[in-house]
Design a protein around this motif. Structure first.
Motif, PDB file in Angstrom:
ATOM      1  N   CYS A   1       0.926  -1.118   0.036  1.00 57.52           N
ATOM      2  CA  CYS A   1       0.050   0.082   0.022  1.00 57.52           C
ATOM      3  C   CYS A   1       0.932   1.322   0.045  1.00 57.52           C
ATOM      4  CB  CYS A   1      -0.754   0.030   1.236  1.00 57.52           C
ATOM      5  SG  CYS A   1      -2.058   1.202   1.289  1.00 57.52           S
ATOM      6  N   TYR A   3       1.485   4.733   1.165  1.00 58.01           N
ATOM      7  CA  TYR A   3       0.836   5.745   2.145  1.00 58.01           C
ATOM      8  C   TYR A   3       1.016   7.074   1.827  1.00 58.01           C
ATOM      9  CZ  TYR A   3       5.297   4.958   4.156  1.00 58.01           C
ATOM     10  OH  TYR A   3       6.683   4.740   4.499  1.00 58.01           O
ATOM     11  N   SER A   9      -2.666   6.705   6.213  1.00 58.80           N
ATOM     12  CA  SER A   9      -1.361   6.566   6.774  1.00 58.80           C
ATOM     13  C   SER A   9      -0.725   5.219   6.691  1.00 58.80           C
ATOM     14  CB  SER A   9      -1.249   7.191   8.291  1.00 58.80           C
ATOM     15  OG  SER A   9      -2.125   5.943   9.043  1.00 58.80           O
ATOM     16  N   LYS A  10       0.717   5.071   6.946  1.00 56.83           N
ATOM     17  CA  LYS A  10       1.122   3.895   6.870  1.00 56.83           C
ATOM     18  C   LYS A  10       0.492   2.880   7.991  1.00 56.83           C
ATOM     19  CE  LYS A  10       5.654   1.753   7.246  1.00 56.83           C
ATOM     20  NZ  LYS A  10       7.269   1.708   7.498  1.00 56.83           N
ATOM     21  N   LYS A  11       0.126   3.282   9.164  1.00 56.95           N
ATOM     22  CA  LYS A  11      -0.552   2.682  10.383  1.00 56.95           C
ATOM     23  C   LYS A  11      -1.844   2.234   9.680  1.00 56.95           C
ATOM     24  CE  LYS A  11      -2.286   2.829  14.883  1.00 56.95           C
ATOM     25  NZ  LYS A  11      -2.930   3.676  15.988  1.00 56.95           N
ATOM     26  N   CYS A  13      -2.722   1.636   6.635  1.00 56.92           N
ATOM     27  CA  CYS A  13      -2.664   0.660   5.583  1.00 56.92           C
ATOM     28  C   CYS A  13      -2.340  -0.869   6.275  1.00 56.92           C
ATOM     29  CB  CYS A  13      -1.595   1.043   4.622  1.00 56.92           C
ATOM     30  SG  CYS A  13      -1.807   2.378   3.455  1.00 56.92           S
ATOM     31  N   TYR A  14      -1.336  -0.458   7.291  1.00 59.36           N
ATOM     32  CA  TYR A  14      -0.931  -1.828   8.075  1.00 59.36           C
ATOM     33  C   TYR A  14      -2.147  -2.535   8.431  1.00 59.36           C
ATOM     34  CZ  TYR A  14       1.480  -4.849  11.220  1.00 59.36           C
ATOM     35  OH  TYR A  14       2.054  -5.860  11.856  1.00 59.36           O
ATOM     36  N   ARG A  49      -1.608  -6.559  -1.822  1.00 59.55           N
ATOM     37  CA  ARG A  49      -1.171  -4.936  -2.150  1.00 59.55           C
ATOM     38  C   ARG A  49      -1.599  -4.280  -3.119  1.00 59.55           C
ATOM     39  NH1 ARG A  49       3.936  -8.050  -1.723  1.00 59.55           N
ATOM     40  NH2 ARG A  49       4.053  -7.833  -3.915  1.00 59.55           N
TER      41      ARG A  49
END
Length: 90
Positions: A1, A3, A9-11, A13-14, A49
């Motif tokens: 992903c 971000y 945000s990366k969080k 997406c995680y 992904r």
């Protein structure tokens, strides 16, 4: 992903990826590196992904060409089902 401004945000997406591990047949493998996965599982991770990027159309060029015949058939069936569930054009 990817971000940032486009997909959150990366969080985020995680967390979204973790929520989809079961749907993509990856439950129990959340902490594994790609080299520790089978070919079919690496392919599922690649589709996850792609799904996280929210593209309406997925362009695939022989995505299962490197897999053995049995795994290829299973993956083709899986892809048909996931396509219907996510309502994507492939």
């Amino acid at each position: 992903c990817l971000y940032g401004r486009i997909n959150g945000s990366k969080k985020d997406c995680y967390e979204k990826a973790l929520q989809n591990f079961e749907k993509f047949g990856l439950s129990g493998y959340e902490k594994m590196f790609p080299s520790q996965l089978s070919g079919g599982m690496r392919q599922r991770a690649a589709f996850l992904r792609t799904a996280l990027c929210n593209a309406r159309i997925w362009l695939l060029d022989e995505p299962f060409g490197a897999l053995d015949v049995i795994t290829r058939g299973e993956m083709q069936d899986w892809l048909i089902n996931i396509r219907k569930e996510l309502r994507k054009t492939i």
